[in-house]
Design a protein around this motif. Sequence first.
Motif, PDB file in Angstrom:
ATOM      1  N   LEU A 161       0.810  -1.221   0.000  1.00 66.58           N
ATOM      2  CA  LEU A 161       0.000   0.000   0.000  1.00 66.58           C
ATOM      3  C   LEU A 161       0.844   1.272   0.000  1.00 66.58           C
ATOM      4  O   LEU A 161       0.355   2.350  -0.278  1.00 66.58           O
ATOM      5  CB  LEU A 161      -0.901   0.022   1.241  1.00 66.58           C
ATOM      6  CG  LEU A 161      -1.848  -1.157   1.414  1.00 66.58           C
ATOM      7  CD1 LEU A 161      -2.471  -1.139   2.805  1.00 66.58           C
ATOM      8  CD2 LEU A 161      -2.935  -1.123   0.352  1.00 66.58           C
ATOM      9  N   GLY A 162       2.115   1.116   0.363  1.00 67.92           N
ATOM     10  CA  GLY A 162       2.984   2.294   0.411  1.00 67.92           C
ATOM     11  C   GLY A 162       3.376   2.700   1.819  1.00 67.92           C
ATOM     12  O   GLY A 162       4.037   3.721   2.006  1.00 67.92           O
ATOM     13  N   SER A 163       2.996   1.901   2.809  1.00 73.39           N
ATOM     14  CA  SER A 163       3.264   2.316   4.187  1.00 73.39           C
ATOM     15  C   SER A 163       4.567   1.776   4.767  1.00 73.39           C
ATOM     16  O   SER A 163       5.128   2.373   5.667  1.00 73.39           O
ATOM     17  CB  SER A 163       2.111   1.886   5.097  1.00 73.39           C
ATOM     18  OG  SER A 163       0.963   2.636   4.773  1.00 73.39           O
ATOM     19  N   ARG A 209       8.710   3.862  -3.699  1.00 73.03           N
ATOM     20  CA  ARG A 209       8.052   2.586  -3.456  1.00 73.03           C
ATOM     21  C   ARG A 209       7.515   1.993  -4.759  1.00 73.03           C
ATOM     22  O   ARG A 209       6.717   2.628  -5.448  1.00 73.03           O
ATOM     23  CB  ARG A 209       6.895   2.792  -2.478  1.00 73.03           C
ATOM     24  CG  ARG A 209       7.345   3.331  -1.131  1.00 73.03           C
ATOM     25  CD  ARG A 209       6.229   4.037  -0.416  1.00 73.03           C
ATOM     26  NE  ARG A 209       5.846   5.277  -1.106  1.00 73.03           N
ATOM     27  CZ  ARG A 209       4.927   6.105  -0.672  1.00 73.03           C
ATOM     28  NH1 ARG A 209       4.282   5.851   0.444  1.00 73.03           N
ATOM     29  NH2 ARG A 209       4.636   7.200  -1.335  1.00 73.03           N
ATOM     30  N   HIS A 245       3.632   1.732  -4.633  1.00 70.93           N
ATOM     31  CA  HIS A 245       2.785   2.925  -4.561  1.00 70.93           C
ATOM     32  C   HIS A 245       3.179   3.985  -5.600  1.00 70.93           C
ATOM     33  O   HIS A 245       2.331   4.555  -6.269  1.00 70.93           O
ATOM     34  CB  HIS A 245       2.890   3.525  -3.149  1.00 70.93           C
ATOM     35  CG  HIS A 245       1.920   4.628  -2.898  1.00 70.93           C
ATOM     36  ND1 HIS A 245       0.624   4.397  -2.548  1.00 70.93           N
ATOM     37  CD2 HIS A 245       2.058   5.973  -2.964  1.00 70.93           C
ATOM     38  CE1 HIS A 245      -0.007   5.561  -2.405  1.00 70.93           C
ATOM     39  NE2 HIS A 245       0.848   6.520  -2.644  1.00 70.93           N
TER      40      HIS A 245
END
Lengths: 257, 355
Positions: A222-224, A238, A241
Motif C-alpha cells: 500500500l505504500g506504508s 516505493r 505505490h
Amino acid sequence: MIVYKKASILENTPVGENIFHLSLEFSGWALPGQFYLLKLPFQEPLLARPFSVFELGERSIEFLYQVKGVGTNLLSTMVKREILTLTGPLGNGWPLPEPEKKLALIGGGIGLASLNMLTREINSKNNSKVDLYLGFSKKPFMLESFSKITHRIVVSSEEKNEPFLQGKITEFINPADYDAIYACGPRPMFKALRSMIKNEGNKYNKPIDLLVSLEEKMACGLGSCWGCVVKVKGEYKRVCHDGPVFNAWEVDWDEYS
Amino acid sequence: MDRYLMPGKLTGMSTVSLEVRIGDLFLKNPLIAASGTYGPDSFELIPPSLFGAVCTKAVTLNPVEGNKPPRLFEVKGGLINRIGLQNPGVNQFIGDIYPRYCQYDTPVIINVAGFAVNEYLKVLKILEENIKDSVIYELNISCPNVEKGGMAIAQHLPSLKRLLTKAREITNKPLWVKLPPQGDLNKLLKVSEETLVEAVVIANTYRALVIDKETGEIYIGGLSGPAIKHLTLNLVNQARQLTPLPIIGCGGVGDLESLMQYLKLGARAVQLGTSLFSNPDTPSTIISELTNFLNTKNLNSLHDYLHPPGSFKVIDKREKGVGNLQLGSQKSIKGRVFNARNIIRVKEIKSDEDS
C-alpha cells in the motif's frame, strides 16, 4: 478504491513451462499495469504476493504466474472453487500514450502479463500505433490471447522454436522507429534496452521515452512499509505505490541490477 | 476537555465497551497500529477508526534515505525487514504527513527516532512547537536497523536516562518508550520508571540474520510476525513483574487469541504490525470476535472480563512512575470506567464510611 476480498478459483491451468493462467471469480477493476496482492489460504507464505492483472472480465479477473517458490508451487496445485484473497488494485499502472505516437510494448517472459490490457486499451481507445514484442527464454505462451487484440506482434525465443525468431527480443527491435517504449520483464532485458536507446533519439531526432514496470518483494503493498523501494532520481521510491511503472531514465540502474 | 481523556465516550457503535486505559489515556479498544507498518496510504483499506490508536512511521530530525535494498525477507513464520528508518524528516512530517492523520478521530502516536540523544530531543521540541493536538509520543530506542541511535541508545543506560529525562522536560504529553527485546529489561524498565514515562511498549523486532538465497549476501534486520510472539509474551510477563508501568505488547499479534494472551499477562493494549500485511482485515476481525466473545459471556466490557468485580486491587500511592495512575487503579462502577483520580476518591469515601 482498494479492496480486500475473497475470490474463488474458476480456472488454474498450465499454459507454458512452469507458467499458469489463473482465473478468479471477482468483480473488480484495474488499470492496465496495476496489480493485486494474492494471499493463499495457508499459513505459509505469510505474506501475499503481487501479480499484474492480465485480464479483467465483468465477473472475473485473470493473472499469469510462473512457479518459482513455495507460494507459487502451492498455488499451482490449487483447483476450481478453492479460495484466495485479493488486495487491490494497487500501483500506478501504465500511462496511455499520447495519440498518434508510435509505441513499442516489450514483454519478457512472464512480464507480458502486464501488457495484455494495455494493448487492448490502446487499440480500442487510442490512435497510437502499437507494436508488441514478446520474448521468451523457452517455448512462447499466451500468444493466442495477444493475437486476438493485435496483429502487430513480434515473437522470439532464445531456444529454437519454429516458427518464431530465435534470440533475445531486444535483438529484433529498432528503437529509432518509436516515440516511446514500454517494457516489463527481467532486469537484463531492461539493461539491454537502455544501452540500445541511450543517448539516441528516434528517427525524427526526438528523445525516446522508456517506461519500465519493476518488480520488488513487497510487504504491505500500500505504500506504508517502504520495503519495496527502488532508487529514482536519487531517492528511494516505493514500487507498490509510486510504481510499479517508472521512467527508466530516472531509475538508478547501477543499484537496481 | 481533551477528546482522548473522556471515559465512556469512545465506545462507538458497539454496546460492549472495549475501552482500555493506559496511564490516564483512554483508548476505545486495545488495538494499536504499530510504527512502520501503517500510514496514510493504508487508510483507504484499513481505516484508522478500527484502532484504539495509530502509530506513525518513525520521524527523525533530518530526512533519512534508508537502507539500500533488499529490505524485506520472508522467513519461516515471520518477516525480516531492514528499512533503516527511511522518512522525510520532522518538518515534512508536520507539513505533509501529520495533517493526513488529523482527518480522523483516532489518537495518533508519533514514533520519534534519532541517531543521537540530541536529535530525539530536537524532534520532540519541533513537534511540540508545531502540533498542538494531544498526541502521544513513542520514543523508538529499539530500531535494529541503524548503526547509531536506535538500539544503541538503549544499550547505554546513561544516554537513555538523559533522553527520557530531557524528553519529560520538553513535553507534558504522554511519553511511551518502545523497548528493544534484547537487553537488560529490568534496567530499561527502571530507567523508564524513574524518568516518568507513561508506558512502555514491549517490544520492537528482534535483531536477526538472513542469507539472501540468490546472492549469498548476509543481511541483518528485525524479525517480526508469528515467530516472535512467544518470545515477546515472555518479555511482557517478566516486565509485568518488574514494573508498575502500563505495558503495550507488540510482537506477533494476529488474532483474538494472541490479543487475549497479551492482555492476560498484564498488557493494557497491543500493537499490530506484520499481521496487517498478511491480512488487512486483522483489526476488524479481532474487534468483532472480541465483541462476540464478551457478548457470549454476558459482559458489558472488556474491563469486566479482565478485572471481574471483586478482583479490584488497590495499589497505594507510588513514588515513582506516574504516581496514582498505576496498577489496578481502574474500577468499573455501574458499567462506567472511572479514572485513577476518581478511584482514589472512591477509596477515600469508602474508608470514611468504614470508619
